[in-house]
Design an enzyme around this catalytic site. Structure first.
Site, PDB file in Angstrom:
ATOM      1  CB  CYS A  38       2.178 -13.264   9.925  1.00 22.63           C
ATOM      2  SG  CYS A  38       0.556 -12.551   9.732  1.00 22.63           S
ATOM      3  CB  SER A  40       0.177  -9.214  11.615  1.00 22.96           C
ATOM      4  OG  SER A  40      -1.034  -9.579  10.982  1.00 22.96           O
ATOM      5  CG  HIS A  43      -0.114  -4.542   9.408  1.00 28.31           C
ATOM      6  ND1 HIS A  43      -0.144  -3.705   8.322  1.00 28.31           N
ATOM      7  CD2 HIS A  43      -0.881  -5.607   9.077  1.00 28.31           C
ATOM      8  CE1 HIS A  43      -0.895  -4.246   7.372  1.00 28.31           C
ATOM      9  NE2 HIS A  43      -1.343  -5.408   7.797  1.00 28.31           N
ATOM     10  CG  HIS A  59       1.996 -13.351  15.146  1.00 29.80           C
ATOM     11  ND1 HIS A  59       2.695 -12.421  14.413  1.00 29.80           N
ATOM     12  CD2 HIS A  59       0.923 -13.673  14.399  1.00 29.80           C
ATOM     13  CE1 HIS A  59       2.055 -12.187  13.287  1.00 29.80           C
ATOM     14  NE2 HIS A  59       0.981 -12.942  13.242  1.00 29.80           N
ATOM     15  CB  CYS A 164      -0.601 -16.511  12.500  1.00 30.87           C
ATOM     16  SG  CYS A 164      -1.605 -15.065  12.056  1.00 30.87           S
TER      17      CYS A 164
HETATM   18  N1  LIG Z   1      -7.670 -10.988  10.689  1.00 30.50           N
HETATM   19  C1  LIG Z   1      -6.671 -11.627  11.240  1.00 30.50           C
HETATM   20  O1  LIG Z   1      -6.826 -12.220  12.290  1.00 30.50           O
HETATM   21  C2  LIG Z   1      -5.336 -11.654  10.563  1.00 30.50           C
HETATM   22  C3  LIG Z   1      -4.388 -12.627  10.912  1.00 30.50           C
HETATM   23  C4  LIG Z   1      -3.179 -12.672  10.196  1.00 30.50           C
HETATM   24  C5  LIG Z   1      -2.909 -11.747   9.217  1.00 30.50           C
HETATM   25  N2  LIG Z   1      -3.845 -10.792   8.935  1.00 30.50           N
HETATM   26  C6  LIG Z   1      -3.637  -9.797   7.879  1.00 30.50           C
HETATM   27  O2  LIG Z   1      -3.923 -10.407   6.630  1.00 30.50           O
HETATM   28  C7  LIG Z   1      -3.250  -9.674   5.599  1.00 30.50           C
HETATM   29  C8  LIG Z   1      -2.508 -10.638   4.700  1.00 30.50           C
HETATM   30  O3  LIG Z   1      -1.435 -11.251   5.403  1.00 30.50           O
HETATM   31  P1  LIG Z   1      -0.345 -12.137   4.617  1.00 30.50           P
HETATM   32  O4  LIG Z   1       0.654 -12.528   5.650  1.00 30.50           O
HETATM   33  O5  LIG Z   1      -1.011 -13.152   3.789  1.00 30.50           O
HETATM   34  O6  LIG Z   1       0.290 -11.003   3.685  1.00 30.50           O
HETATM   35  P2  LIG Z   1       1.123 -11.115   2.316  1.00 30.50           P
HETATM   36  O7  LIG Z   1       1.860  -9.850   2.191  1.00 30.50           O
HETATM   37  O8  LIG Z   1       1.871 -12.398   2.307  1.00 30.50           O
HETATM   38  O9  LIG Z   1      -0.015 -11.238   1.196  1.00 30.50           O
HETATM   39  C9  LIG Z   1      -0.700 -10.149   0.640  1.00 30.50           C
HETATM   40  C10 LIG Z   1      -0.974 -10.485  -0.835  1.00 30.50           C
HETATM   41  O10 LIG Z   1      -1.755  -9.439  -1.415  1.00 30.50           O
HETATM   42  C11 LIG Z   1      -1.294  -9.202  -2.732  1.00 30.50           C
HETATM   43  N3  LIG Z   1      -1.717  -7.830  -3.108  1.00 30.50           N
HETATM   44  C12 LIG Z   1      -1.178  -6.647  -2.712  1.00 30.50           C
HETATM   45  N4  LIG Z   1      -1.876  -5.614  -3.252  1.00 30.50           N
HETATM   46  C13 LIG Z   1      -2.881  -6.162  -3.982  1.00 30.50           C
HETATM   47  C14 LIG Z   1      -3.949  -5.622  -4.769  1.00 30.50           C
HETATM   48  N5  LIG Z   1      -4.134  -4.312  -4.881  1.00 30.50           N
HETATM   49  N6  LIG Z   1      -4.795  -6.485  -5.382  1.00 30.50           N
HETATM   50  C15 LIG Z   1      -4.630  -7.838  -5.269  1.00 30.50           C
HETATM   51  N7  LIG Z   1      -3.641  -8.398  -4.536  1.00 30.50           N
HETATM   52  C16 LIG Z   1      -2.771  -7.571  -3.907  1.00 30.50           C
HETATM   53  C17 LIG Z   1       0.216  -9.401  -2.631  1.00 30.50           C
HETATM   54  O11 LIG Z   1       0.793  -9.686  -3.902  1.00 30.50           O
HETATM   55  C18 LIG Z   1       0.290 -10.604  -1.686  1.00 30.50           C
HETATM   56  O12 LIG Z   1       0.263 -11.831  -2.408  1.00 30.50           O
HETATM   57  C19 LIG Z   1      -2.355  -8.658   6.318  1.00 30.50           C
HETATM   58  O13 LIG Z   1      -3.029  -7.409   6.396  1.00 30.50           O
HETATM   59  C20 LIG Z   1      -2.249  -9.256   7.712  1.00 30.50           C
HETATM   60  O14 LIG Z   1      -1.944  -8.287   8.681  1.00 30.50           O
HETATM   61  C21 LIG Z   1      -5.035 -10.750   9.570  1.00 30.50           C
HETATM   62 ZN   LIG Z   2      -0.350 -13.247  11.747  1.00 31.75          ZN
END
Ligand SMILES: NC(=O)c1ccc[n+]([C@@H]2O[C@H](COP(=O)([O-])OP(=O)(O)OC[C@H]3O[C@@H](n4cnc5c(N)ncnc54)[C@H](O)[C@@H]3O)[C@@H](O)[C@H]2O)c1
Ligand SMILES: [Zn+2]
Ligand SMILES: [Zn+2]
Length: 364
Positions: A38, A40, A43, A59, A164
């Site tokens: 993921c 995260s 991060h 996770h 997740c």
């Molecule tokens: N809230 C929660 O409980 C929770 C849980 C898991 C993950 N997250 C967070 O969610 C986010 C996404 O996680 P992920 O694993 O899917 O990440 P990821 O990196 O797989 O996906 C991010 C996507 O955003 C796109 N992107 C980047 N910049 C962009 C822009 N300016 N405009 C449009 N699209 C853009 C990328 O091409 C990619 O497809 C992360 O910040 C992660 O930490 C939050």
């Molecule tokens: Zn996660």
């Protein structure tokens, strides 16, 4: 056992031989079958989510129970399980209010100091565990309330995704926002989390789902998973385009990246009375400016969404059923299955936006 250890921030993880203890009271030893990767994790590696090294990340796991500790009655050796960071104490105000994903009683799920470390290095020094899981390792020693039993016929590499990303995205639509049938929805960011939010909107019966990403191949994938329209975010601010497509803004917009600029776009994309749902994690301490009058006068709602507002012991077995009955598509979300040794390469690909979900698969 082998594990990928974060010894320093902003450095590759190190594959090491690590000692994992036997299960104590309330604990379960799980053989990790698969772990999704993921965003995260990045991060934490980059310091945006603080966690002191040395620690073992990971996770988003699924596995098979090997051994249970004293007093564990919900699990037995051989059970197939998914792990979730939303371990719940079952006793605090938030658990009792039906919001166990916000449980404040996490310390009661940790070991008492006299019980020794769950994870330690070859020299006996402790290694920190990530949210009761640490699944970038061949085994996990978890509190039982970080696990849920699932059907044996669910393939474990796909089950891992539910740990997740899928629960976060589906839950953002189904639990946090409670998208109604016929709604118009936008998903900004089509990684593992965004593609799951998109599927949550589809399962909820949204009439229109607009996917926004900066990578054309992610937009193609989003269409396969149910997006009705796509907008390339690299061609300028997508807010106007969303207003055009929806005739004045969407009912729901989900930010699934974690960038200040896309948080602003998300709030701008919803119509009067609509909800902007913040799922992506903006690094701790970063501020985002918003047009507050727009929020006040147009009664826009800005909703935080932690782990899809889950009650994972109920939600995850349902999501497994959704997969097995064809409503939830997981095969398409897996860009690659890799071994633990390739974790750093996979993290680089994730950083570069070159993957949807990558899954570490462990040898049986
Ligand atoms: N809230 C929660 O409980 C929770 C849980 C898991 C993950 N997250 C967070 O969610 C986010 C996404 O996680 P992920 O694993 O899917 O990440 P990821 O990196 O797989 O996906 C991010 C996507 O955003 C796109 N992107 C980047 N910049 C962009 C822009 N300016 N405009 C449009 N699209 C853009 C990328 O091409 C990619 O497809 C992360 O910040 C992660 O930490 C939050
Ligand atoms: Zn996660
Ligand atoms: Zn609690």
């Amino acid at each position: 056992m082998k594990a990928a250890v974060m010894r320093r921030n902003n450095a590759p993880l190190e594959i090491e031989e690590v000692t994992i203890d036997s299960p104590g009271p309330g604990e379960v030893l799980v053989r990790t079958a698969a772990s999704g990767i993921c965003h995260s994790e990045l991060h934490v590696i980059e310091g945006g989510l603080p966690m002191p090294p040395p620690c073992i990340l990971g996770h988003e796991p699924a596995g098979v129970v090997e051994e249970v500790g004293e007093g564990v009655t919900d699990f037995a050796p051989g059970d197939h399980v998914i792990g979730c960071i939303s371990a719940f104490c079952g006793k605090c105000e938030l658990c009792l209010k039906g919001k166990p994903h916000l449980c404040a009683g996490g310390e009661t799920l940790q070991r008492p100091p006299e019980a020794g470390f769950r994870l330690s290095a070859a020299d006996g020094s402790p290694i920190l565990q990530f949210a009761n899981l640490s699944s970038f390792a061949e085994k996990m020693l978890s509190h039982e309330r970080a696990l849920v039993k699932i059907r044996d016929d669910m393939p474990l590499d796909r089950a891992a995704l539910i740990g997740c990303g899928v629960t976060t995205g589906l839950g953002a639509a189904l639990n946090t926002a409670r998208v109604e049938p016929g709604s118009t929805c936008v998903v900004i960011g089509c990684g593992g989390v965004g593609l799951s939010a998109l599927q949550g909107c589809r399962i909820a019966g949204a009439s229109r789902i607009i996917a926004v990403d900066t990578q054309p191949w992610k937009l193609e994938l989003a269409q396969k998973l149910g997006a009705s329209d796509v907008v390339d975010g690299s061609e300028g601010d997508p807010t106007l385009k969303v207003h055009e497509l929806t005739g004045g803004g969407a009912d729901y917009a989900f930010e699934c990246i974690g960038l200040p600029v896309t948080v602003q776009q998300t709030v701008g994309m919803v119509k009067r009375g609509g909800a902007a749902v913040l799922v992506g994690v903006v690094p701790l301490g970063k501020m985002v400016e918003l047009h507050i009058a727009e929020i006040t006068l147009q009664e826009k709602r800005v909703l935080g969404s932690m782990m899809g507002s889950n009650r994972f012991r109920i939600d995850m077995p349902r999501y497994v059923d959704f997969y097995l009955d064809g409503r939830l598509k997981l095969d398409e979300m897996i860009s690659a299955r890799i071994g633990l040794a390739d974790v750093n390469d996979a993290l680089d690909k994730l950083r570069a936006g070159e993957a949807a979900r990558q899954v570490i698969v462990f040898d049986a």
